[in-house]
Design an enzyme around this catalytic site. Structure first.
Site, PDB file in Angstrom:
ATOM      1  N   GLU A 287     -67.145  69.638-112.522  1.00 49.83           N
ATOM      2  CA  GLU A 287     -68.265  70.428-112.036  1.00 49.83           C
ATOM      3  C   GLU A 287     -67.889  71.903-111.894  1.00 49.83           C
ATOM      4  O   GLU A 287     -68.744  72.773-111.896  1.00 49.83           O
ATOM      5  CB  GLU A 287     -68.722  69.865-110.684  1.00 49.83           C
ATOM      6  CG  GLU A 287     -70.226  69.812-110.540  1.00 49.83           C
ATOM      7  CD  GLU A 287     -70.665  68.972-109.347  1.00 49.83           C
ATOM      8  OE1 GLU A 287     -71.195  67.882-109.576  1.00 49.83           O
ATOM      9  OE2 GLU A 287     -70.478  69.411-108.202  1.00 49.83           O
ATOM     10  N   HIS A 308     -53.420  48.639-121.175  1.00 48.92           N
ATOM     11  CA  HIS A 308     -53.835  47.446-121.918  1.00 48.92           C
ATOM     12  C   HIS A 308     -55.268  47.552-122.415  1.00 48.92           C
ATOM     13  O   HIS A 308     -55.840  46.576-122.881  1.00 48.92           O
ATOM     14  CB  HIS A 308     -53.636  46.214-121.030  1.00 48.92           C
ATOM     15  CG  HIS A 308     -52.186  45.996-120.705  1.00 48.92           C
ATOM     16  ND1 HIS A 308     -51.396  45.082-121.371  1.00 48.92           N
ATOM     17  CD2 HIS A 308     -51.370  46.627-119.814  1.00 48.92           C
ATOM     18  CE1 HIS A 308     -50.167  45.148-120.889  1.00 48.92           C
ATOM     19  NE2 HIS A 308     -50.121  46.079-119.949  1.00 48.92           N
ATOM     20  N   LYS A 422     -82.043  66.318-112.403  1.00 45.44           N
ATOM     21  CA  LYS A 422     -82.844  66.144-111.177  1.00 45.44           C
ATOM     22  C   LYS A 422     -84.291  66.515-111.439  1.00 45.44           C
ATOM     23  O   LYS A 422     -85.210  65.799-111.032  1.00 45.44           O
ATOM     24  CB  LYS A 422     -82.301  67.038-110.049  1.00 45.44           C
ATOM     25  CG  LYS A 422     -80.994  66.590-109.474  1.00 45.44           C
ATOM     26  CD  LYS A 422     -80.659  67.439-108.252  1.00 45.44           C
ATOM     27  CE  LYS A 422     -79.243  67.226-107.795  1.00 45.44           C
ATOM     28  NZ  LYS A 422     -78.790  68.205-106.821  1.00 45.44           N
TER      29      LYS A 422
HETATM   30  O1  PA5 Z   1     -70.109  69.553-105.367  1.00 39.82           O
HETATM   31  C1  PA5 Z   1     -71.310  69.612-105.240  1.00 39.82           C
HETATM   32  O2  PA5 Z   1     -71.870  70.626-104.813  1.00 39.82           O
HETATM   33  C2  PA5 Z   1     -72.194  68.417-105.568  1.00 39.82           C
HETATM   34  O3  PA5 Z   1     -71.503  67.387-106.114  1.00 39.82           O
HETATM   35  C3  PA5 Z   1     -72.875  67.912-104.314  1.00 39.82           C
HETATM   36  O4  PA5 Z   1     -71.895  67.574-103.382  1.00 39.82           O
HETATM   37  C4  PA5 Z   1     -73.742  66.694-104.609  1.00 39.82           C
HETATM   38  O5  PA5 Z   1     -74.662  66.991-105.610  1.00 39.82           O
HETATM   39  C5  PA5 Z   1     -74.472  66.263-103.355  1.00 39.82           C
HETATM   40  O6  PA5 Z   1     -75.243  67.301-102.849  1.00 39.82           O
HETATM   41  P1  PA5 Z   1     -75.719  67.336-101.366  1.00 39.82           P
HETATM   42  O7  PA5 Z   1     -74.545  67.325-100.490  1.00 39.82           O
HETATM   43  O8  PA5 Z   1     -76.524  68.592-101.259  1.00 39.82           O
HETATM   44  O9  PA5 Z   1     -76.578  66.104-101.145  1.00 39.82           O
END
Ligand code: PA5
Length: 445
Positions: A287, A308, A422
């Site tokens: 990310e 394996h 989303k």
């Molecule tokens: O690292 C990030 O920002 C994302 O992975 C969020 O943690 C994830 O999308 C969850 O978001 P939120 O905490 O707003 O529900």
């Protein structure tokens, strides 16, 4: 303190020109300076950089109060969250708990996770489990509006209110969210839940050293102070302005290898308890770096298990991989291979040896085979798998990730790409405001 974590890139050197490696080390050192001076991209999200040394004792006390409170009468804690609001806690709990904890008597509440998927069967089965004992819930969402945890929270909240009443729900529900924005913060104000704040300048995947990670970990009876101490010591170690700094080294090597066509990094462990550390790491790097059509693809493997299944490809498939092995110098437990008088399996040559010795030989043999097969190998070692060294390891990866993202030239601290799915999901579910987009998408299906 210098040897909390050892990084070794020598098994990658033959794949790189020496001067290239030096150049990347130089650039990595500069990138670290930019990171630390707050002058790089996304610098309003650098709160994680000094979290271990700056966390307030009041937060630790409040976490301990909840642990004490729930110890009295709670059997099961539902921790609800997804992505960065789930993986850090899951990684630490899996790494530091007994492998068969679910089958052993428990000395406190059991922690289970929800909201990290939208499986109907998963949530229906969670309802089955909630009926078997006394339940509490930690709901975690920085934005407070993420669909997956919001669905799971509805189900858990209704169960808690139905079984214990609205007043008692205030004691059994804790929320961790933004200080002022989002539906979850509004619920905290309306319902009177206890809550913690995720600092504005800490993104989800960098939040393991906030209550997001610390509360579920403490509820699992893991020493959060040791975890923080390891991270704090690593904060100090990785502050050194030197090319020998292990985070500088790791960031430099992975970018040098990427430049050389190694587009996939396989994080490898030889200890099943590290499986979710790899999952956490995959999110951290994926990310942070997967942007602008750039970035090493972070993948993971649990060895020897996956040798394996994936071993053939790694040894002999397309040569676009490098491996980063997390090694643990010594096990926590001691067990030797027994002698067998019949020796029908021919394994008596191993009798009396520690299991870990075989695991180590598997590790060394695999490293040599993979290097011979054209897979560069980076090596990270911690002395033991405990809260202290795990805290150090997680901080090591966070800092290396910030540096590496800057080396790549992207903003490592945003995640615009996560929004695309989303929006489509909202449109396809007819969320108010997304109807027109829903019609367009349905025509494409
Ligand atoms: O690292 C990030 O920002 C994302 O992975 C969020 O943690 C994830 O999308 C969850 O978001 P939120 O905490 O707003 O529900």
């Amino acid at each position: 303190m210098r040897n909390i974590i050892t990084f070794n890139g020598k098994e990658a050197l033959s794949f790189l020109k020496e001067n290239k490696c030096r150049q990347w080390e130089e650039k990595a050192l500069q990138a670290m300076e930019i990171l630390e001076s707050g002058q790089g991209k996304g610098s309003d999200f650098l709160g994680w950089l000094h979290l271990p040394s700056e966390i307030s004792p009041t937060i630790i006390e409040s976490i301990k109060d909840i642990v004490e409170d729930w110890k009295k009468d709670v059997d099961l804690v539902m921790v609800i969250g997804i992505g960065g609001s789930y993986l850090g806690a899951k990684a630490v709990i899996e790494a530091l708990s007994h492998s068969f904890a679910a089958l052993l008597p428990s000395d406190g509440p059991r922690v289970v996770f929800a909201g990290q998927n939208i499986g109907e069967d998963y949530l229906a089965e969670l309802e089955d489990v909630m009926k078997t004992g006394s339940v509490a819930c930690v709901v975690i969402s920085k934005s407070g509006t993420t669909t997956e945890p919001a669905i799971a929270f509805r189900i858990v909240k209704q169960h808690i209110e139905r079984f214990y009443g609205k007043e008692e729900a205030k004691r059994r529900i804790v929320a961790i969210t933004d200080s002022s924005r989002g539906a979850l913060r509004n619920m905290v104000s309306r319902e009177g839940y206890r809550s913690f704040i995720i600092p504005d300048n800490v993104g989800g995947r960098f939040s393991v050293f906030t209550p997001v990670g610390l509360l579920p970990v403490a509820l699992s009876r893991i020493d959060i102070e040791a975890l923080l101490k390891g991270a704090r010591d690593m904060e100090q170690v990785t502050a050194q302005k030197s090319k020998d700094n292990p985070v500088v080294q790791y960031a430099a090597f992975r970018n040098a290898l990427y430049e050389n066509g190694k587009k996939i990094e396989l994080l490898v462990n030889y200890h099943p308890k590290l499986h979710f550390v790899t999952e956490w790491w995959k999110q951290l790097f994926g990310e942070s770096e997967g942007k602008e059509h750039l970035g090493i693809f972070p993948a993971g493997a649990d060895f020897t298990t996956d040798l394996h299944s994936m071993g053939q490809y790694i040894q002999d498939g397309e040569r676009h991989l490098f491996e980063t092995v997390i090694s643990i110098a010594s096990p926590n437990r001691s067990l030797t291979i027994p002698e067998d008088t019949e020796n029908a399996d021919g394994m008596n040559y191993l009798a009396g040896k520690h299991i870990n010795e075989c695991n180590k030989m598997a590790e060394l043999g695999t490293r040599l085979a993979h290097v011979d097969g054209g897979v560069p190998n980076l090596h990270i070692e911690i002395p033991l798998l405990n809260a202290y060294y795990l805290g150090a390891l997680l901080y090591f990866f966070e800092k290396a990730c910030g540096i590496s993202g800057y080396l790549l030239g992207v903003n490592p601290f945003d995640q615009e790409g996560v929004e695309a799915y989303k929006k489509n999901m909202f449109a396809l579910m007819n969320k108010p405001g997304f109807e027109a987009q829903g019609d367009i998408l349905r025509k494409r299906l």
